[in-house]
Write a protein that holds these residues in place. Sequence first.
Motif, mmCIF file in Angstrom:
data_model
loop_
_atom_site.group_PDB
_atom_site.id
_atom_site.type_symbol
_atom_site.label_atom_id
_atom_site.label_comp_id
_atom_site.label_asym_id
_atom_site.label_seq_id
_atom_site.Cartn_x
_atom_site.Cartn_y
_atom_site.Cartn_z
ATOM 1 N N ASN A 144 -8.193 11.658 -3.477
ATOM 2 C CA ASN A 144 -8.037 12.583 -4.497
ATOM 3 C C ASN A 144 -7.176 13.550 -4.045
ATOM 4 N N ALA A 145 -6.980 14.067 -2.809
ATOM 5 C CA ALA A 145 -6.219 15.020 -2.107
ATOM 6 C C ALA A 145 -4.869 14.646 -2.124
ATOM 7 N N GLY A 146 -4.599 13.463 -2.213
ATOM 8 C CA GLY A 146 -3.279 12.883 -2.016
ATOM 9 C C GLY A 146 -2.353 12.902 -0.525
ATOM 10 N N PHE A 147 -3.276 12.297 0.520
ATOM 11 C CA PHE A 147 -3.041 12.527 1.660
ATOM 12 C C PHE A 147 -2.011 11.221 1.867
ATOM 13 N N LEU A 148 -2.393 10.169 1.292
ATOM 14 C CA LEU A 148 -1.583 8.894 1.339
ATOM 15 C C LEU A 148 -0.540 8.539 0.576
ATOM 16 N N ASN A 149 0.501 7.659 0.927
ATOM 17 C CA ASN A 149 1.260 7.088 -0.195
ATOM 18 C C ASN A 149 0.729 5.639 -0.552
ATOM 19 N N THR A 150 1.251 4.889 -1.564
ATOM 20 C CA THR A 150 0.778 3.845 -1.826
ATOM 21 C C THR A 150 0.519 2.620 -0.814
ATOM 22 N N GLN A 207 0.112 3.154 2.425
ATOM 23 C CA GLN A 207 -0.939 3.571 3.476
ATOM 24 C C GLN A 207 -2.202 3.308 2.723
ATOM 25 N N ARG A 208 -2.541 3.701 1.488
ATOM 26 C CA ARG A 208 -3.836 3.453 0.830
ATOM 27 C C ARG A 208 -4.116 2.104 1.117
ATOM 28 N N SER A 209 -3.101 1.249 0.418
ATOM 29 C CA SER A 209 -3.236 -0.229 0.603
ATOM 30 C C SER A 209 -3.751 -0.784 1.781
ATOM 31 N N ALA A 210 -3.170 -0.226 3.299
ATOM 32 C CA ALA A 210 -3.724 -0.733 4.270
ATOM 33 C C ALA A 210 -5.035 -0.001 4.950
ATOM 34 N N VAL A 211 -5.053 1.022 4.419
ATOM 35 C CA VAL A 211 -6.512 1.687 4.734
ATOM 36 C C VAL A 211 -7.669 0.807 4.018
ATOM 37 N N THR A 212 -7.369 0.659 2.803
ATOM 38 C CA THR A 212 -8.433 -0.232 1.938
ATOM 39 C C THR A 212 -8.617 -1.370 2.520
ATOM 40 N N SER A 213 -7.640 -2.408 3.005
ATOM 41 C CA SER A 213 -7.747 -3.651 3.464
ATOM 42 C C SER A 213 -8.605 -3.567 5.079
ATOM 43 N N THR A 214 -8.260 -2.565 5.427
ATOM 44 C CA THR A 214 -9.157 -2.254 7.016
ATOM 45 C C THR A 214 -10.687 -2.048 6.575
ATOM 46 N N LEU A 215 -10.660 -1.428 5.651
ATOM 47 C CA LEU A 215 -12.218 -0.956 5.258
ATOM 48 C C LEU A 215 -12.834 -2.057 4.857
ATOM 49 N N GLN A 216 -12.197 -2.650 3.797
ATOM 50 C CA GLN A 216 -12.857 -3.843 3.328
ATOM 51 C C GLN A 216 -13.078 -4.954 4.166
ATOM 52 N N LYS A 217 -12.102 -5.206 5.080
ATOM 53 C CA LYS A 217 -12.463 -6.128 6.164
ATOM 54 C C LYS A 217 -13.808 -6.238 6.902
ATOM 55 N N ILE A 218 -13.655 -4.823 7.554
ATOM 56 C CA ILE A 218 -14.730 -4.399 8.624
ATOM 57 C C ILE A 218 -16.146 -4.389 7.825
ATOM 58 N N GLY A 219 -15.954 -3.838 6.752
ATOM 59 C CA GLY A 219 -17.326 -3.902 5.700
ATOM 60 C C GLY A 219 -17.910 -5.076 5.454
ATOM 61 N N LYS A 220 -17.022 -5.972 5.181
ATOM 62 C CA LYS A 220 -17.416 -7.390 4.848
ATOM 63 C C LYS A 220 -17.991 -8.112 6.081
ATOM 64 N N GLU A 221 -17.252 -7.898 7.246
ATOM 65 C CA GLU A 221 -17.808 -8.550 8.500
ATOM 66 C C GLU A 221 -19.275 -8.092 8.848
ATOM 67 N N HIS A 222 -19.537 -6.906 8.441
ATOM 68 C CA HIS A 222 -21.190 -6.321 8.836
ATOM 69 C C HIS A 222 -21.905 -6.171 7.514
ATOM 70 N N GLY A 223 -21.306 -6.539 6.431
ATOM 71 C CA GLY A 223 -22.166 -6.369 5.158
ATOM 72 C C GLY A 223 -22.574 -4.931 4.874
ATOM 73 N N ILE A 224 -21.575 -4.163 5.134
ATOM 74 C CA ILE A 224 -21.784 -2.682 4.789
ATOM 75 C C ILE A 224 -20.792 -2.175 3.949
ATOM 76 N N THR A 225 -21.140 -0.859 3.280
ATOM 77 C CA THR A 225 -20.006 -0.437 2.394
ATOM 78 C C THR A 225 -19.376 0.699 3.331
ATOM 79 N N MET A 226 -17.972 0.922 3.244
ATOM 80 C CA MET A 226 -17.357 1.881 3.951
ATOM 81 C C MET A 226 -16.476 2.646 3.285
ATOM 82 N N ALA A 227 -16.539 3.793 3.051
ATOM 83 C CA ALA A 227 -15.650 4.496 1.933
ATOM 84 C C ALA A 227 -15.268 5.872 2.505
ATOM 85 N N VAL A 228 -14.100 6.147 2.130
ATOM 86 C CA VAL A 228 -13.222 7.289 2.730
ATOM 87 C C VAL A 228 -12.957 8.167 1.174
ATOM 88 N N VAL A 229 -13.124 9.385 1.395
ATOM 89 C CA VAL A 229 -13.103 10.351 -0.048
ATOM 90 C C VAL A 229 -12.354 11.466 0.438
#
Length: 325
Positions: free
Chosen positions: A98-104, A106-128
């Motif tokens: 919401n603060a607009g720190f990342l471009n499109t 960068q957001r895609s890359a971060v989302t991919s990393t969060l989802q990949k690691i979260g799926k490996e361990h069955g956890i939800t990882m969020a950045v706000v």
Amino acid sequence: MNPNKYIAAVMSVLVVCLSLVFTSSLATSAYPYTNSQNNNTQQMQRTSQQENIVNRNQQHNSNSQQSTVNTSYQGIGSNTIDNMTSLLTLDGSGIVDNAGFLNTQQRSAVTSTLQKIGKEHGITMAVVTVSTINNQDPGKYANKLIDSYIKHGENGTIVFLQVRDQRQWYISTDKILKAKIDNQYGIEYISEYVVPLLKQGDYSGAYEMYATKTGELVFYYEKNGEPWTPQKDFSPESFGVAGLLAAFVGWLTRKGLISSMSNVTPNATADNYIDTNSFSVTKSNDQYMYQYVTVVPKPKNNNRGGGGITFNSSDGGHGGGGGRY
């Protein structure tokens, strides 16, 4: 009277009557066609109007849907918790910038990393990220995000909150991950890698590092059945074995060097090294003159450090901690 005149008059009357009847018949037969044409025209106009109405409704719905998508991704401007339902309803691991720190990209890359690691361990990882929280407590704010706006993972939920105007960060965990990531050492461990990147303005790197280090801590718990702490890295048994090996190798090395030097022989006492005729002291005197004192600050190690938990709002259902950057 001339009978021909009567016949002519009668014929004229008949012709007139026939003309009137024929004209009336033509006029009457023309009305249904005209009415049908008018009705068809009106029906076509009504159909066209209905199509225009449908098109406008479809366009309106499309705009509404697009607006909803943009709102759910980019934010709704206000950052108070009560107005963030559509902003922060995450179906799993991801980022709401919401603060607009990342471009499109960068957001895609971060989302991919969060989802990949979260799926490996069955956890939800969020950045706000938010522009402001209006002087609210960052820890309570992050806890509220976990409780109300982020879909919980089967094995736990964690959120990284960053506040632009106050330059604050906070990591909050739910009750499940609180038992897996030590509330003091675990959060401190993550922050030591993340905060230096925040200070440098490398926000995408900071978010990916947060995901990576969280994954390491969860993996440690999965392997050992207990949260990681610095004491767990020290093994007295391993230290003793390493010491014995080092002493043995040192003794072998020394023995080998001594045996290879033919001009070296052992001496029983140190007196054999003294030349009694080489130096004679007849008088000695010590006089203190002055001294200079120079104070040099001890350099700080900035290779990795820079975290530090300065405040936390952990409770029975949440763990975590945060600080400024």
